[in-house]
Design a protein around this motif. Structure first.
Motif, PDB file in Angstrom:
ATOM      1  N   GLN A 292       0.816  -1.215   0.000  1.00 37.23           N
ATOM      2  CA  GLN A 292       0.000   0.000   0.000  1.00 37.23           C
ATOM      3  C   GLN A 292       0.845   1.259   0.000  1.00 37.23           C
ATOM      4  OE1 GLN A 292      -2.832  -0.329   3.191  1.00 37.23           O
ATOM      5  NE2 GLN A 292      -3.701  -2.207   2.369  1.00 37.23           N
ATOM      6  N   GLY A 293       2.067   1.182   0.545  1.00 37.42           N
ATOM      7  CA  GLY A 293       2.964   2.333   0.545  1.00 37.42           C
ATOM      8  C   GLY A 293       3.441   2.697  -0.851  1.00 37.42           C
ATOM      9  N   GLY A 294       3.291   1.787  -1.812  1.00 38.78           N
ATOM     10  CA  GLY A 294       3.721   2.042  -3.178  1.00 38.78           C
ATOM     11  C   GLY A 294       2.670   2.701  -4.040  1.00 38.78           C
ATOM     12  N   LEU A 295       1.480   2.965  -3.489  1.00 38.98           N
ATOM     13  CA  LEU A 295       0.430   3.633  -4.265  1.00 38.98           C
ATOM     14  C   LEU A 295       0.847   5.064  -4.581  1.00 38.98           C
ATOM     15  CD1 LEU A 295      -2.709   2.361  -2.338  1.00 38.98           C
ATOM     16  CD2 LEU A 295      -2.032   1.740  -4.648  1.00 38.98           C
ATOM     17  N   ARG A 296       0.410   5.569  -5.725  1.00 37.96           N
ATOM     18  CA  ARG A 296       0.744   6.919  -6.162  1.00 37.96           C
ATOM     19  C   ARG A 296      -0.360   7.875  -5.700  1.00 37.96           C
ATOM     20  NH1 ARG A 296      -0.740   8.928 -11.216  1.00 37.96           N
ATOM     21  NH2 ARG A 296      -1.224   6.776 -11.713  1.00 37.96           N
ATOM     22  N   ASN A 297       0.017   8.933  -4.983  1.00 37.26           N
ATOM     23  CA  ASN A 297      -0.936   9.923  -4.486  1.00 37.26           C
ATOM     24  C   ASN A 297      -1.339  10.835  -5.641  1.00 37.26           C
ATOM     25  OD1 ASN A 297      -2.399  11.826  -3.115  1.00 37.26           O
ATOM     26  ND2 ASN A 297      -0.833  12.261  -1.597  1.00 37.26           N
TER      27      ASN A 297
ATOM     28  N   SER B 152       0.426   1.817  -8.893  1.00 35.33           N
ATOM     29  CA  SER B 152       1.724   2.081  -9.516  1.00 35.33           C
ATOM     30  C   SER B 152       2.464   0.754  -9.637  1.00 35.33           C
ATOM     31  CB  SER B 152       2.534   3.063  -8.676  1.00 35.33           C
ATOM     32  OG  SER B 152       2.972   2.448  -7.488  1.00 35.33           O
ATOM     33  N   SER B 153       3.627   0.796 -10.252  1.00 34.45           N
ATOM     34  CA  SER B 153       4.398  -0.439 -10.406  1.00 34.45           C
ATOM     35  C   SER B 153       4.887  -0.958  -9.046  1.00 34.45           C
ATOM     36  CB  SER B 153       5.571  -0.216 -11.350  1.00 34.45           C
ATOM     37  OG  SER B 153       6.398   0.827 -10.859  1.00 34.45           O
ATOM     38  N   GLN B 154       5.079  -0.041  -8.065  1.00 34.17           N
ATOM     39  CA  GLN B 154       5.539  -0.454  -6.735  1.00 34.17           C
ATOM     40  C   GLN B 154       4.421  -1.046  -5.875  1.00 34.17           C
ATOM     41  OE1 GLN B 154       6.261   2.804  -7.761  1.00 34.17           O
ATOM     42  NE2 GLN B 154       8.330   2.366  -8.456  1.00 34.17           N
ATOM     43  N   SER B 155       3.170  -0.690  -6.155  1.00 34.67           N
ATOM     44  CA  SER B 155       2.063  -1.148  -5.307  1.00 34.67           C
ATOM     45  C   SER B 155       1.669  -2.595  -5.582  1.00 34.67           C
ATOM     46  CB  SER B 155       0.838  -0.255  -5.497  1.00 34.67           C
ATOM     47  OG  SER B 155       0.315  -0.385  -6.803  1.00 34.67           O
TER      48      SER B 155
END
Length: 113
Positions: A35-40, A49-52
């Motif tokens: 969840q920390g990888g979501l784009r605000n 995002s690619s990180q989420s």
């Protein structure tokens, strides 16, 4: 339609007239592995995002997805008085450190003359 309700599991029910209840659909709830990888994207909204990672779909009440609460307003999780106190303390500590450094600089300057 006389009434529209959303249950804690996301089930949308419409009441027609006095008695006829029709289930119109169900809200999906999405979770992400990171969840920390979501784009605000602003206004308390986030995008994948690619990180989420990929979205994991579920329904309210299912394990790991929480429930849906209708008619509720989410409050802030920040106590403004506590944050102001912390900020004032940090400012005072910074000021004190700056004065110590200035005094040290003045002493070195006097010693080197």
């Amino acid at each position: 339609m006389s009434q529209l309700e959303v249950g804690s599991d996301g089930l949308i029910s419409a009441t027609y007239g006095n008695k006829t209840v029709v289930e119109s659909g169900q809200l999906a709830v999405v979770n992400f592995s990171n969840q920390g990888g979501l784009r605000n994207v602003g206004s308390a909204r986030f995008a994948q995002s690619s990180q989420s990672g990929d979205p994991i779909f579920g329904v309210g009440g299912q394990s790991g997805f929480g429930t849906i609460q209708t008619g509720a307003l989410e409050g802030s999780n920040v106590d403004i008085t506590q944050e102001m106190t912390v900020m004032i303390r940090a400012q005072q500590q910074f000021s004190g450190s700056a004065r110590v450094l200035q005094a040290n600089s003045d002493m070195v300057e006097k010693l080197t003359r």
